[in-house]
Scaffold this active site. Structure first.
Site, PDB file in Angstrom:
ATOM      1  N   ASP A  12     -32.574 -81.937   5.483  1.00 37.29           N
ATOM      2  CA  ASP A  12     -31.996 -81.067   6.510  1.00 37.29           C
ATOM      3  C   ASP A  12     -30.498 -81.351   6.527  1.00 37.29           C
ATOM      4  OD1 ASP A  12     -31.899 -79.335   8.843  1.00 37.29           O
ATOM      5  OD2 ASP A  12     -31.545 -81.140  10.015  1.00 37.29           O
ATOM      6  N   SER A  13     -29.763 -80.509   7.239  1.00 34.65           N
ATOM      7  CA  SER A  13     -28.323 -80.747   7.362  1.00 34.65           C
ATOM      8  C   SER A  13     -28.039 -82.006   8.202  1.00 34.65           C
ATOM      9  CB  SER A  13     -27.659 -79.534   8.018  1.00 34.65           C
ATOM     10  OG  SER A  13     -28.291 -79.252   9.251  1.00 34.65           O
ATOM     11  N   TYR A  44     -24.668 -76.686   8.685  1.00 40.33           N
ATOM     12  CA  TYR A  44     -24.835 -75.718   7.605  1.00 40.33           C
ATOM     13  C   TYR A  44     -24.788 -74.289   8.160  1.00 40.33           C
ATOM     14  CZ  TYR A  44     -26.571 -79.187   4.135  1.00 40.33           C
ATOM     15  OH  TYR A  44     -26.711 -80.222   3.248  1.00 40.33           O
ATOM     16  N   GLY A  45     -25.148 -74.164   9.430  1.00 38.73           N
ATOM     17  CA  GLY A  45     -25.374 -72.841  10.015  1.00 38.73           C
ATOM     18  C   GLY A  45     -24.167 -71.944  10.135  1.00 38.73           C
ATOM     19  N   CYS A  75     -34.460 -77.468   6.863  1.00 39.55           N
ATOM     20  CA  CYS A  75     -33.361 -76.736   7.488  1.00 39.55           C
ATOM     21  C   CYS A  75     -33.573 -75.231   7.303  1.00 39.55           C
ATOM     22  CB  CYS A  75     -32.055 -77.171   6.825  1.00 39.55           C
ATOM     23  SG  CYS A  75     -30.609 -76.317   7.438  1.00 39.55           S
ATOM     24  N   ASN A  76     -33.562 -74.504   8.409  1.00 43.63           N
ATOM     25  CA  ASN A  76     -33.756 -73.049   8.325  1.00 43.63           C
ATOM     26  C   ASN A  76     -32.644 -72.381   7.529  1.00 43.63           C
ATOM     27  OD1 ASN A  76     -35.928 -71.735  10.503  1.00 43.63           O
ATOM     28  ND2 ASN A  76     -35.354 -73.848  10.891  1.00 43.63           N
ATOM     29  N   THR A  77     -31.404 -72.832   7.758  1.00 39.14           N
ATOM     30  CA  THR A  77     -30.276 -72.216   7.063  1.00 39.14           C
ATOM     31  C   THR A  77     -30.409 -72.447   5.554  1.00 39.14           C
ATOM     32  OG1 THR A  77     -28.932 -72.722   9.003  1.00 39.14           O
ATOM     33  CG2 THR A  77     -27.761 -72.085   7.007  1.00 39.14           C
ATOM     34  N   GLU A 154     -28.150 -81.192  20.903  1.00 37.86           N
ATOM     35  CA  GLU A 154     -27.650 -82.513  20.506  1.00 37.86           C
ATOM     36  C   GLU A 154     -27.078 -83.270  21.704  1.00 37.86           C
ATOM     37  OE1 GLU A 154     -25.515 -82.549  16.814  1.00 37.86           O
ATOM     38  OE2 GLU A 154     -27.176 -81.549  15.801  1.00 37.86           O
ATOM     39  N   CYS A 186     -34.658 -72.170  13.857  1.00 35.93           N
ATOM     40  CA  CYS A 186     -33.666 -73.227  13.667  1.00 35.93           C
ATOM     41  C   CYS A 186     -34.334 -74.544  14.046  1.00 35.93           C
ATOM     42  CB  CYS A 186     -32.445 -72.970  14.559  1.00 35.93           C
ATOM     43  SG  CYS A 186     -31.247 -74.313  14.537  1.00 35.93           S
ATOM     44  N   THR A 187     -33.984 -75.581  13.310  1.00 32.91           N
ATOM     45  CA  THR A 187     -34.614 -76.886  13.522  1.00 32.91           C
ATOM     46  C   THR A 187     -34.530 -77.388  14.963  1.00 32.91           C
ATOM     47  OG1 THR A 187     -32.521 -77.809  12.774  1.00 32.91           O
ATOM     48  CG2 THR A 187     -34.345 -77.796  11.189  1.00 32.91           C
ATOM     49  N   HIS A 188     -33.426 -77.038  15.643  1.00 33.37           N
ATOM     50  CA  HIS A 188     -33.194 -77.583  16.979  1.00 33.37           C
ATOM     51  C   HIS A 188     -33.964 -76.861  18.081  1.00 33.37           C
ATOM     52  CE1 HIS A 188     -29.962 -79.374  14.752  1.00 33.37           C
ATOM     53  NE2 HIS A 188     -29.434 -79.950  15.810  1.00 33.37           N
TER      54      HIS A 188
HETATM   55  N1  DGL Z   1     -30.622 -77.409  10.548  1.00 32.69           N
HETATM   56  C1  DGL Z   1     -29.936 -76.171  10.864  1.00 32.69           C
HETATM   57  C2  DGL Z   1     -30.936 -75.018  10.822  1.00 32.69           C
HETATM   58  O1  DGL Z   1     -32.136 -75.185  11.012  1.00 32.69           O
HETATM   59  C3  DGL Z   1     -29.237 -76.247  12.209  1.00 32.69           C
HETATM   60  C4  DGL Z   1     -28.047 -77.189  12.232  1.00 32.69           C
HETATM   61  C5  DGL Z   1     -26.935 -76.769  11.283  1.00 32.69           C
HETATM   62  O2  DGL Z   1     -26.337 -75.698  11.479  1.00 32.69           O
HETATM   63  O3  DGL Z   1     -26.680 -77.524  10.347  1.00 32.69           O
HETATM   64  O4  DGL Z   1     -30.546 -73.902  10.601  1.00 32.69           O
END
Ligand code: DGL
Length: 274
Positions: A12-13, A44-45, A75-77, A154, A186-188
């Site tokens: 993940d990022s 990453y987003g 990571c979704n992105t 966060e 998104c992961t969060h």
């Molecule tokens: N992990 C990213 C996602 O799921 C979210 C955090 C980021 O932007 O790096 O898209």
């Protein structure tokens, strides 16, 4: 012969992908896991597809050094923009978080109207829309980037008034669009489930990509004959190895990560992907 005891690799990022790891541990507690959080280069987003693809290739190359049996792009992105390239570039079995979430949403919707929330790059990629339309082209998909959700999670402001107000601002148009299913892309976002549900109302079903992905990981490992069965064979259970790698200093990851994972994080090593 396949060695089913090899670890799963997950990247993940940063810390967000721990929500995916948490669900994997729930469903597959015997599996050894290696988690890489690219904390030096997050987020990453907000980055371009080109940059996220480059990072994803480097992350995969790093985890491959540890003889992983399957890669999960948590990571979704990264899943949204780099999965086709990773599939072409690497021969190991790998899955992202988009397809599982998209399939679950397609099954859940009754009125054929699905909302997707995610980072700017995920929404711009239309990856969820394409995945949903490939299952059912008649479904209407509406995407909404929610960039402030990541820093709010966060910060730990999961049910704060500010978070509810931000959620109201982002999600009102989706509510007006009469969606009945919303993908937390998104992961969060699984940590904001209660705030998001409050704003969307009980009539809207939330789809947690992390949960759906964990089920798919179990299915894939089973189909490939790669499940680690060692724990079920003996009474003397050993705790599976869980290792964490980060590309920036580990302090923040260790402190915040336990909130995402729901348990204390040990063994975090700083690594240099170059
Ligand atoms: N992990 C990213 C996602 O799921 C979210 C955090 C980021 O932007 O790096 O898209």
């Amino acid at each position: 012969m396949k060695n089913e005891k090899r670890p799963l690799g997950i990247f993940d990022s940063g810390i967000g992908g721990l929500t995916v790891l948490k669900e994997i541990i729930k469903l597959l507690p015997e599996e050894e896991t290696l988690y890489l959080g690219d904390t030096a280069r997050l987020p990453y987003g907000t980055k371009s597809e080109e940059t996220v693809i480059k990072y994803s290739i480097e992350n995969t190359r790093f985890l491959l050094k540890y003889n992983i049996k399957l890669l999960v792009v948590a990571c979704n992105t990264a899943s949204a923009v780099s999965l086709p390239v990773l599939r072409k570039e690497f021969s190991l079995p790998l899955i992202g978080v988009i397809e599982a979430g998209a399939r679950a949403a397609t099954k859940a919707t009754k009125n054929g109207r699905i909302g997707i929330i995610g980072t700017e790059t995920t929404i711009r990629s239309s990856a969820y829309t394409k995945a949903i339309k490939s299952v059912n082209p008649d479904i209407t998909v509406i995407g909404q980037p929610c960039p402030l959700f990541v820093p709010l999670v966060e910060e730990g402001w999961l049910n704060d008034d500010i978070t509810i107000s931000v959620a109201g601002r982002y999600l009102t148009s989706l509510r007006n669009d009469r969606i009945d299913t919303l993908v937390l892309g998104c992961t969060h976002y699984p940590l904001l489930k209660s705030a998001i549900q409050k704003v969307m109302g009980d009539g809207v079903r939330l789809i947690d990509s992390a949960e759906e992905t964990a089920s798919e990981v179990r299915e894939l490992l089973t189909n490939l004959g790669l499940i680690n069965l060692s724990g079920s064979e003996s009474d003397t259970k050993t705790t599976p190895v869980r290792r964490y790698f980060v590309t920036d200093v580990p302090v923040r990851f260790e402190e915040q990560g336990s909130r995402f994972l729901g348990e204390k994080i040990y063994k975090v090593d700083k690594v240099d992907l170059g």
